[in-house]
Design an enzyme around this catalytic site. Sequence first.
Site, PDB file in Angstrom:
ATOM      1  N   GLU A 245      38.015  60.145  45.926  1.00 50.98           N
ATOM      2  CA  GLU A 245      38.655  60.651  44.708  1.00 50.98           C
ATOM      3  C   GLU A 245      37.598  61.319  43.838  1.00 50.98           C
ATOM      4  O   GLU A 245      36.598  60.702  43.478  1.00 50.98           O
ATOM      5  CB  GLU A 245      39.352  59.536  43.918  1.00 50.98           C
ATOM      6  CG  GLU A 245      40.071  60.150  42.710  1.00 50.98           C
ATOM      7  CD  GLU A 245      40.810  59.149  41.835  1.00 50.98           C
ATOM      8  OE1 GLU A 245      40.922  57.975  42.213  1.00 50.98           O
ATOM      9  OE2 GLU A 245      41.251  59.569  40.752  1.00 50.98           O
TER      10      GLU A 245
ATOM     11  N   ASP B  28      27.526  64.266  40.373  1.00 53.12           N
ATOM     12  CA  ASP B  28      28.308  65.491  40.581  1.00 53.12           C
ATOM     13  C   ASP B  28      28.951  65.466  41.976  1.00 53.12           C
ATOM     14  O   ASP B  28      28.248  65.425  42.997  1.00 53.12           O
ATOM     15  CB  ASP B  28      27.365  66.691  40.436  1.00 53.12           C
ATOM     16  CG  ASP B  28      28.058  68.014  40.706  1.00 53.12           C
ATOM     17  OD1 ASP B  28      29.292  68.033  40.913  1.00 53.12           O
ATOM     18  OD2 ASP B  28      27.347  69.038  40.704  1.00 53.12           O
TER      19      ASP B  28
ATOM     20  N   ASP C 253      39.499  69.157  35.440  1.00 51.87           N
ATOM     21  CA  ASP C 253      39.370  69.931  34.203  1.00 51.87           C
ATOM     22  C   ASP C 253      39.913  71.339  34.443  1.00 51.87           C
ATOM     23  O   ASP C 253      39.487  72.017  35.374  1.00 51.87           O
ATOM     24  CB  ASP C 253      37.908  69.976  33.778  1.00 51.87           C
ATOM     25  CG  ASP C 253      37.402  68.577  33.411  1.00 51.87           C
ATOM     26  OD1 ASP C 253      37.924  67.984  32.452  1.00 51.87           O
ATOM     27  OD2 ASP C 253      36.519  68.063  34.113  1.00 51.87           O
TER      28      ASP C 253
HETATM   29  C1  LIG Z   1      40.666  65.897  33.119  1.00 55.76           C
HETATM   30  S1  LIG Z   1      39.841  64.498  33.729  1.00 55.76           S
HETATM   31  C2  LIG Z   1      41.047  63.722  34.788  1.00 55.76           C
HETATM   32  C3  LIG Z   1      40.770  62.275  35.045  1.00 55.76           C
HETATM   33  C4  LIG Z   1      41.757  61.540  35.959  1.00 55.76           C
HETATM   34  N1  LIG Z   1      41.739  62.087  37.312  1.00 55.76           N
HETATM   35  C5  LIG Z   1      43.160  61.541  35.396  1.00 55.76           C
HETATM   36  O1  LIG Z   1      44.025  62.205  35.955  1.00 55.76           O
HETATM   37  O2  LIG Z   1      43.387  60.859  34.392  1.00 55.76           O
HETATM   38  C6  LIG Z   1      38.693  65.224  34.881  1.00 55.76           C
HETATM   39  C7  LIG Z   1      37.552  64.265  35.231  1.00 55.76           C
HETATM   40  O3  LIG Z   1      36.762  64.869  36.257  1.00 55.76           O
HETATM   41  C8  LIG Z   1      35.397  64.582  36.001  1.00 55.76           C
HETATM   42  N2  LIG Z   1      34.605  65.612  36.718  1.00 55.76           N
HETATM   43  C9  LIG Z   1      34.662  66.952  36.537  1.00 55.76           C
HETATM   44  N3  LIG Z   1      33.838  67.587  37.374  1.00 55.76           N
HETATM   45  C10 LIG Z   1      33.233  66.612  38.120  1.00 55.76           C
HETATM   46  C11 LIG Z   1      32.262  66.638  39.155  1.00 55.76           C
HETATM   47  N4  LIG Z   1      31.756  67.799  39.605  1.00 55.76           N
HETATM   48  N5  LIG Z   1      31.862  65.473  39.682  1.00 55.76           N
HETATM   49  C12 LIG Z   1      32.375  64.292  39.239  1.00 55.76           C
HETATM   50  N6  LIG Z   1      33.290  64.193  38.248  1.00 55.76           N
HETATM   51  C13 LIG Z   1      33.723  65.355  37.698  1.00 55.76           C
HETATM   52  C14 LIG Z   1      35.291  64.639  34.490  1.00 55.76           C
HETATM   53  O4  LIG Z   1      34.170  63.923  34.007  1.00 55.76           O
HETATM   54  C15 LIG Z   1      36.613  64.001  34.056  1.00 55.76           C
HETATM   55  O5  LIG Z   1      36.491  62.605  33.897  1.00 55.76           O
END
Ligand SMILES: C[S@@+](CC[C@H](N)C(=O)[O-])C[C@H]1O[C@@H](n2cnc3c(N)ncnc32)[C@H](O)[C@@H]1O
Length: 236
Positions: free
Chosen positions: A65, A117, A140
């Site tokens: 995930e 990341d 995002d």
């Molecule tokens: C908009 S939130 C959605 C969180 C969750 N999946 C939900 O639906 O409630 C997007 C998440 O992706 C994480 N994220 C974005 N790019 C990432 C990356 N390259 N590696 C790890 N996490 C990442 C952000 O820190 C954020 O917590």
Amino acid sequence: MENLPHGAARLTTQSIRSFVLRQGRMSPAQTQALATLLPVYGIPYQAAPLDLAAAFGRAAPTILEIGCGMGETTARIAAALPEQNFLGIEVHAPGVGALLKLIAEQHLANVRVIQHDAVEVVQNMIPPGSLAGVHIFFPDPWPKARHHKRRLIQGGFAALLASRLQPGGYLHCATDWEHYAQQMLEVLSAEPQLQNSAHPADGYAPRPAYRPVTKFENRGLKLGHGVWDVVFVRKP
Ligand SMILES: C[S@@+](CC[C@H](N)C(=O)[O-])C[C@H]1O[C@@H](n2cnc3c(N)ncnc32)[C@H](O)[C@@H]1O
């Protein structure tokens, strides 16, 4: 100029900056979970292939995930599907702390977490053909046109993710941004290793039963957004 599908610019995956590291307030419980539980359930980032069976203490179908957020969805799905392994990746420290807390509270033996990341993790740690599935829920959206290059679902990364799936393994994305949903559909349809699981085969999928409504989804629904699920399968 090459006629590429929407969002399929020839970017190298290294160039995706899909997140901004916000400081974010850590609750005392999240801080404590990070300190005490990351050494137990966390897997340190390394630029070398990960032995998934060793990491989980068993060989089982493994779901990756990306961007678990605060981890509620990850924990719910992992609790409902104990026969599968779940590897959550998140950069945001309060989210990692929150997920670790849920893992300990619910005694979830089938979840591991990497705080790094996801692009680098998939590139360097996940062996080709090793995953039963990938979940990317409400990534995002980067709604401004000049930020579309920061979206995770784009050509190069889609190809990389597909290469990490076993034949028959699935890539499930969900978003509440229609423009991003269209981009997901176009980018994944253009990826030769994948085929759309939806019927008709050029459209969106119904929300699979295993995916609960997430925190960000709820936020979007309150704003009147629609929700789109996109589920593609790795070809044999
Ligand atoms: C908009 S939130 C959605 C969180 C969750 N999946 C939900 O639906 O409630 C997007 C998440 O992706 C994480 N994220 C974005 N790019 C990432 C990356 N390259 N590696 C790890 N996490 C990442 C952000 O820190 C954020 O917590």
